[in-house]
Scaffold this active site. Sequence first.
Site, mmCIF file in Angstrom:
data_model
loop_
_atom_site.group_PDB
_atom_site.id
_atom_site.type_symbol
_atom_site.label_atom_id
_atom_site.label_comp_id
_atom_site.label_asym_id
_atom_site.label_seq_id
_atom_site.Cartn_x
_atom_site.Cartn_y
_atom_site.Cartn_z
ATOM 1 N N VAL A 32 3.968 -15.198 -12.131
ATOM 2 C CA VAL A 32 3.521 -16.588 -12.093
ATOM 3 C C VAL A 32 3.910 -17.329 -13.382
ATOM 4 O O VAL A 32 4.248 -18.517 -13.370
ATOM 5 C CB VAL A 32 1.998 -16.656 -11.778
ATOM 6 C CG1 VAL A 32 1.152 -16.107 -12.890
ATOM 7 C CG2 VAL A 32 1.588 -18.085 -11.439
ATOM 8 N N ASP A 33 3.916 -16.618 -14.489
ATOM 9 C CA ASP A 33 4.325 -17.171 -15.788
ATOM 10 C C ASP A 33 5.756 -17.711 -15.707
ATOM 11 O O ASP A 33 6.043 -18.859 -16.091
ATOM 12 C CB ASP A 33 4.230 -16.040 -16.830
ATOM 13 C CG ASP A 33 4.205 -16.545 -18.263
ATOM 14 O OD1 ASP A 33 4.207 -17.767 -18.467
ATOM 15 O OD2 ASP A 33 4.181 -15.697 -19.174
ATOM 16 N N GLY A 122 -0.955 -8.639 -10.892
ATOM 17 C CA GLY A 122 0.466 -8.345 -10.693
ATOM 18 C C GLY A 122 0.884 -7.231 -11.633
ATOM 19 O O GLY A 122 0.425 -6.089 -11.515
HETATM 20 P P1 ADP Z 1 -0.305 -10.497 -14.553
HETATM 21 O O1 ADP Z 1 0.624 -10.068 -15.648
HETATM 22 O O2 ADP Z 1 -1.511 -11.244 -15.070
HETATM 23 O O3 ADP Z 1 -0.642 -9.395 -13.618
HETATM 24 P P2 ADP Z 1 1.573 -11.622 -12.590
HETATM 25 O O4 ADP Z 1 2.276 -12.943 -12.642
HETATM 26 O O5 ADP Z 1 2.404 -10.394 -12.597
HETATM 27 O O6 ADP Z 1 0.518 -11.660 -13.805
HETATM 28 O O7 ADP Z 1 0.655 -11.562 -11.313
HETATM 29 C C1 ADP Z 1 -0.564 -12.250 -11.174
HETATM 30 C C2 ADP Z 1 -0.694 -12.763 -9.756
HETATM 31 O O8 ADP Z 1 0.127 -13.925 -9.602
HETATM 32 C C3 ADP Z 1 -0.237 -11.777 -8.688
HETATM 33 O O9 ADP Z 1 -1.271 -11.652 -7.721
HETATM 34 C C4 ADP Z 1 1.003 -12.429 -8.078
HETATM 35 O O10 ADP Z 1 1.068 -12.179 -6.669
HETATM 36 C C5 ADP Z 1 0.732 -13.890 -8.345
HETATM 37 N N1 ADP Z 1 1.892 -14.805 -8.373
HETATM 38 C C6 ADP Z 1 3.202 -14.546 -8.595
HETATM 39 N N2 ADP Z 1 3.921 -15.689 -8.534
HETATM 40 C C7 ADP Z 1 3.049 -16.693 -8.263
HETATM 41 C C8 ADP Z 1 3.151 -18.115 -8.054
HETATM 42 N N3 ADP Z 1 4.323 -18.746 -8.108
HETATM 43 N N4 ADP Z 1 2.011 -18.813 -7.793
HETATM 44 C C9 ADP Z 1 0.817 -18.198 -7.737
HETATM 45 N N5 ADP Z 1 0.648 -16.882 -7.911
HETATM 46 C C10 ADP Z 1 1.748 -16.135 -8.177
#
Ligand code: ADP
Length: 168
Positions: A32-33, A122
């Site tokens: 998501v970042d 994630g």
């Molecule tokens: P973390 O490192 O905090 O685990 P991640 O980005 O890997 O962060 O994952 C956190 C959540 O964000 C996961 O449940 C993933 O499915 C979700 N995610 C990934 N891309 C997006 C997006 N574009 N919008 C919303 N959620 C997302």
Amino acid sequence: MKIKIIKGGITKIETDAIVNAANSSLLGGSGVDGAIHRTGGSVILEECQQIRNKQGKCKTGEAVITTAGNLPAKKVIHTVGPVYQKGENKEKELLANCYKNSMLLAKKNHLQSIAFPNISTGIYRFPKQVAAEVAPSTIKSTPILDEVIFVCFDNENYTIYKNLLNYE
Ligand code: ADP
């Protein structure tokens, strides 16, 4: 306080603040970042860099705020979720701090609505069901905004949240 669940990507949400599941460097990452920085544009990273220069890394459970660049939201709140180990390192408390501190920072900036991704579920490997048992309950115990949206990107989180919050 209204609570909504939406299935999809957080970069499309028109709300006062969207929350980024950032890492402590604040300098971008994957998941998501990556999506937030890609869609919002380089101005978000520039503000993150300024924050880093001023206060250093962002600690787990804490939150900082930047512009939202090209995103439809007004602001991005970056919070650092815990990496899940065995559940013995206060992961639940730290995750609750992410939700609570993001709400407090939104309020402090006169924002009334906020959208959260499923922080830490994630790459940081937090068990989704356990994380979902933390998120809405923390929000409900901090009822200081008008609207909270849980944005579930994957089917598993969406189903868990719908069951938990009794949505059809
Ligand atoms: P973390 O490192 O905090 O685990 P991640 O980005 O890997 O962060 O994952 C956190 C959540 O964000 C996961 O449940 C993933 O499915 C979700 N995610 C990934 N891309 C997006 C997006 N574009 N919008 C919303 N959620 C997302």
